[in-house]
Design a protein around this motif. Structure first.
Motif, PDB file in Angstrom:
ATOM      1  N   VAL A  26      42.189  52.760  47.433  1.00 60.79           N
ATOM      2  CA  VAL A  26      41.019  53.522  46.979  1.00 60.79           C
ATOM      3  C   VAL A  26      40.523  54.366  48.153  1.00 60.79           C
ATOM      4  O   VAL A  26      40.027  53.840  49.150  1.00 60.79           O
ATOM      5  CB  VAL A  26      39.923  52.586  46.445  1.00 60.79           C
ATOM      6  CG1 VAL A  26      38.657  53.387  46.100  1.00 60.79           C
ATOM      7  CG2 VAL A  26      40.427  51.853  45.205  1.00 60.79           C
ATOM      8  N   LYS A  28      38.354  57.068  48.195  1.00 60.91           N
ATOM      9  CA  LYS A  28      37.078  57.807  48.131  1.00 60.91           C
ATOM     10  C   LYS A  28      36.356  57.714  49.474  1.00 60.91           C
ATOM     11  O   LYS A  28      36.339  56.641  50.087  1.00 60.91           O
ATOM     12  CB  LYS A  28      36.199  57.266  47.005  1.00 60.91           C
ATOM     13  CG  LYS A  28      35.766  55.834  47.200  1.00 60.91           C
ATOM     14  CD  LYS A  28      34.985  55.300  45.998  1.00 60.91           C
ATOM     15  CE  LYS A  28      34.517  53.893  46.265  1.00 60.91           C
ATOM     16  NZ  LYS A  28      34.270  53.110  45.053  1.00 60.91           N
ATOM     17  N   ASN A  49      37.377  58.375  42.776  1.00 57.25           N
ATOM     18  CA  ASN A  49      36.459  58.201  41.647  1.00 57.25           C
ATOM     19  C   ASN A  49      35.703  59.471  41.292  1.00 57.25           C
ATOM     20  O   ASN A  49      35.009  59.506  40.299  1.00 57.25           O
ATOM     21  CB  ASN A  49      35.502  57.019  41.865  1.00 57.25           C
ATOM     22  CG  ASN A  49      34.503  57.276  42.963  1.00 57.25           C
ATOM     23  OD1 ASN A  49      34.768  58.092  43.854  1.00 57.25           O
ATOM     24  ND2 ASN A  49      33.366  56.614  42.905  1.00 57.25           N
ATOM     25  N   ILE A  70      39.754  56.755  39.034  1.00 57.65           N
ATOM     26  CA  ILE A  70      39.288  55.395  38.728  1.00 57.65           C
ATOM     27  C   ILE A  70      37.814  55.340  38.345  1.00 57.65           C
ATOM     28  O   ILE A  70      37.315  54.295  37.962  1.00 57.65           O
ATOM     29  CB  ILE A  70      39.545  54.438  39.920  1.00 57.65           C
ATOM     30  CG1 ILE A  70      38.805  54.897  41.174  1.00 57.65           C
ATOM     31  CG2 ILE A  70      41.035  54.314  40.191  1.00 57.65           C
ATOM     32  CD1 ILE A  70      38.905  53.894  42.332  1.00 57.65           C
ATOM     33  N   MET A 152      41.319  48.193  32.143  1.00 60.57           N
ATOM     34  CA  MET A 152      40.754  48.227  33.492  1.00 60.57           C
ATOM     35  C   MET A 152      39.335  47.679  33.418  1.00 60.57           C
ATOM     36  O   MET A 152      38.662  47.836  32.393  1.00 60.57           O
ATOM     37  CB  MET A 152      40.782  49.689  33.925  1.00 60.57           C
ATOM     38  CG  MET A 152      40.091  50.149  35.132  1.00 60.57           C
ATOM     39  SD  MET A 152      38.349  50.364  35.132  1.00 60.57           S
ATOM     40  CE  MET A 152      38.227  51.216  36.700  1.00 60.57           C
ATOM     41  N   VAL A 154      35.682  46.884  36.061  1.00 61.81           N
ATOM     42  CA  VAL A 154      34.984  46.705  37.340  1.00 61.81           C
ATOM     43  C   VAL A 154      34.120  45.458  37.155  1.00 61.81           C
ATOM     44  O   VAL A 154      33.117  45.478  36.452  1.00 61.81           O
ATOM     45  CB  VAL A 154      34.106  47.927  37.683  1.00 61.81           C
ATOM     46  CG1 VAL A 154      33.412  47.720  39.029  1.00 61.81           C
ATOM     47  CG2 VAL A 154      34.932  49.204  37.691  1.00 61.81           C
ATOM     48  N   MET A 195      38.946  44.054  43.370  1.00 62.32           N
ATOM     49  CA  MET A 195      38.651  44.979  44.451  1.00 62.32           C
ATOM     50  C   MET A 195      38.629  44.165  45.751  1.00 62.32           C
ATOM     51  O   MET A 195      39.077  43.031  45.772  1.00 62.32           O
ATOM     52  CB  MET A 195      37.310  45.688  44.179  1.00 62.32           C
ATOM     53  CG  MET A 195      37.294  46.230  42.776  1.00 62.32           C
ATOM     54  SD  MET A 195      35.860  47.124  42.114  1.00 62.32           S
ATOM     55  CE  MET A 195      34.726  47.378  43.408  1.00 62.32           C
ATOM     56  N   THR A 196      38.112  44.743  46.820  1.00 63.61           N
ATOM     57  CA  THR A 196      38.155  44.042  48.110  1.00 63.61           C
ATOM     58  C   THR A 196      37.634  42.601  48.024  1.00 63.61           C
ATOM     59  O   THR A 196      38.229  41.682  48.579  1.00 63.61           O
ATOM     60  CB  THR A 196      37.361  44.834  49.170  1.00 63.61           C
ATOM     61  OG1 THR A 196      38.088  46.034  49.451  1.00 63.61           O
ATOM     62  CG2 THR A 196      37.195  44.037  50.465  1.00 63.61           C
ATOM     63  N   ARG A 211      42.588  47.497  42.940  1.00 62.06           N
ATOM     64  CA  ARG A 211      42.050  48.733  43.518  1.00 62.06           C
ATOM     65  C   ARG A 211      41.259  48.367  44.764  1.00 62.06           C
ATOM     66  O   ARG A 211      40.165  47.830  44.677  1.00 62.06           O
ATOM     67  CB  ARG A 211      41.125  49.420  42.503  1.00 62.06           C
ATOM     68  CG  ARG A 211      41.764  49.650  41.119  1.00 62.06           C
ATOM     69  CD  ARG A 211      40.735  50.284  40.178  1.00 62.06           C
ATOM     70  NE  ARG A 211      39.473  49.579  40.183  1.00 62.06           N
ATOM     71  CZ  ARG A 211      39.126  48.622  39.323  1.00 62.06           C
ATOM     72  NH1 ARG A 211      39.956  48.250  38.364  1.00 62.06           N
ATOM     73  NH2 ARG A 211      37.948  48.031  39.423  1.00 62.06           N
ATOM     74  N   VAL A 212      41.841  48.682  45.925  1.00 58.71           N
ATOM     75  CA  VAL A 212      41.235  48.185  47.162  1.00 58.71           C
ATOM     76  C   VAL A 212      40.936  49.329  48.130  1.00 58.71           C
ATOM     77  O   VAL A 212      41.823  50.114  48.474  1.00 58.71           O
ATOM     78  CB  VAL A 212      42.162  47.138  47.829  1.00 58.71           C
ATOM     79  CG1 VAL A 212      41.553  46.653  49.138  1.00 58.71           C
ATOM     80  CG2 VAL A 212      42.416  45.962  46.886  1.00 58.71           C
ATOM     81  N   GLY A 213      39.687  49.410  48.545  1.00 58.05           N
ATOM     82  CA  GLY A 213      39.282  50.411  49.522  1.00 58.05           C
ATOM     83  C   GLY A 213      38.946  49.781  50.867  1.00 58.05           C
ATOM     84  O   GLY A 213      39.670  49.919  51.853  1.00 58.05           O
ATOM     85  N   THR A 214      37.840  49.054  50.888  1.00 57.17           N
ATOM     86  CA  THR A 214      37.309  48.511  52.133  1.00 57.17           C
ATOM     87  C   THR A 214      38.316  47.665  52.913  1.00 57.17           C
ATOM     88  O   THR A 214      38.420  47.786  54.136  1.00 57.17           O
ATOM     89  CB  THR A 214      36.042  47.670  51.833  1.00 57.17           C
ATOM     90  OG1 THR A 214      35.164  48.465  51.025  1.00 57.17           O
ATOM     91  CG2 THR A 214      35.334  47.265  53.104  1.00 57.17           C
TER      92      THR A 214
HETATM   93  C1  PLP Z   1      35.182  52.020  45.225  1.00 54.48           C
HETATM   94  C2  PLP Z   1      35.954  51.415  44.103  1.00 54.48           C
HETATM   95  C3  PLP Z   1      36.896  50.393  44.328  1.00 54.48           C
HETATM   96  C4  PLP Z   1      37.205  49.789  45.693  1.00 54.48           C
HETATM   97  O1  PLP Z   1      36.140  49.097  46.225  1.00 54.48           O
HETATM   98  P1  PLP Z   1      36.305  48.181  47.538  1.00 54.48           P
HETATM   99  O2  PLP Z   1      35.273  47.129  47.360  1.00 54.48           O
HETATM  100  O3  PLP Z   1      36.054  49.057  48.699  1.00 54.48           O
HETATM  101  O4  PLP Z   1      37.692  47.629  47.553  1.00 54.48           O
HETATM  102  C5  PLP Z   1      37.587  49.919  43.226  1.00 54.48           C
HETATM  103  N1  PLP Z   1      37.372  50.396  41.984  1.00 54.48           N
HETATM  104  C6  PLP Z   1      36.481  51.367  41.739  1.00 54.48           C
HETATM  105  C7  PLP Z   1      36.298  51.842  40.349  1.00 54.48           C
HETATM  106  C8  PLP Z   1      35.742  51.909  42.787  1.00 54.48           C
HETATM  107  O5  PLP Z   1      34.847  52.885  42.527  1.00 54.48           O
END
Ligand code: PLP
Length: 223
Positions: A26, A28, A49, A70, A152, A154, A195-196, A211-214
């Motif tokens: 991820v 963003k 996103n 996403i 999907m 969240v 996610m994270t 879906r991993v960002g952090t």
């Molecule tokens: C930002 C985001 C993520 C990732 O979030 P982290 O906690 O940083 O891994 C995953 N899915 C969606 C829809 C997001 O907006």
């Protein structure tokens, strides 16, 4: 990378294989430079996103990068990304599905989509309620330029990832249940969840896309 190690452990606990999981980076708020570094480390799927941000970054990367939208997508912005994205992950209304279909016809392409489910029924979140899904599928499965790949969600923001286990289980049950209805054109395989904070629990419960960002890039800096 620690995240790969964690994924392996979660896979071991659930008897699944690494190739069953897509680790979606991820990206963003991350710079093009950081994303290029990620690409060199082997990430070829990026999740954004916001339409504007995806468009700004798109040209800087080679064809082989796959882009996943996403976040919530406004119908009036579908036209900007229809030729750029490989998967639209957060289809959350009939109006949006109809607009994607319309734009896909014009672009002469088929678009992979996931349907977003608001599994914990949070008022702050987008997505269909689980009980709305069957009727939704009956309509959207007739749109010939959409490939419904899966679901999907969240999940709620929680301190302890275990609190989300029940939601991930419900998502998996919903997917199996819907496939069992034998709706024409509906054979869903993907479960984008985790996610994270909770990707390990999500993998244990059947996620195919996390879906991993952090955990990949570190904390995001918002301007
Ligand atoms: C930002 C985001 C993520 C990732 O979030 P982290 O906690 O940083 O891994 C995953 N899915 C969606 C829809 C997001 O907006």
């Amino acid at each position: 990378m620690e995240i790969e190690h964690n994924i392996e452990k979660a896979l071991e606990r659930s008897g699944r294989a690494r190739e069953d999981i897509l680790l979606l980076a991820v990206t963003k708020t991350q710079s093009i430079e950081q994303m290029k570094e990620a690409m060199e480390e082997g990430f070829f799927h990026f999740g954004e996103n916001r339409v504007q941000e995806l468009m700004e970054k798109y040209e800087a990367f080679p064809e082989k990068i796959q882009w996943h939208l996403i976040g919530h997508l406004q119908t009036n912005k579908v036209k900007y990304i229809i030729d750029k994205v490989d998967m639209i992950q957060a289809v959350d209304s009939l109006r949006l599905a109809e607009e994607i279909e319309k734009r896909a016809v014009l672009a002469n392409k088929k678009v992979d989509i996931l349907i977003e489910i608001n599994i914990a029924k949070e008022s702050s979140k987008f997505g269909l309620l689980a009980e709305e899904l069957e009727n939704f599928l009956l309509t959207v499965s007739k749109m010939e330029h959409l490939c419904i790949k899966g679901l999907m969600t969240v999940a709620p923001f929680v301190e302890n990832a275990e609190e989300n286990r029940k939601y991930f289980q419900e998502m998996r049950e919903l997917l199996v249940d819907m496939n069992g209805k034998k709706i024409h054109n509906v054979c869903m395989e993907e479960l984008s969840m985790g996610m994270t904070n909770d990707y390990m629990v999500a993998i244990e419960e059947g996620a195919t896309i996390v879906r991993v960002g952090t955990a990949i890039f570190g904390a995001r800096a918002y301007q």
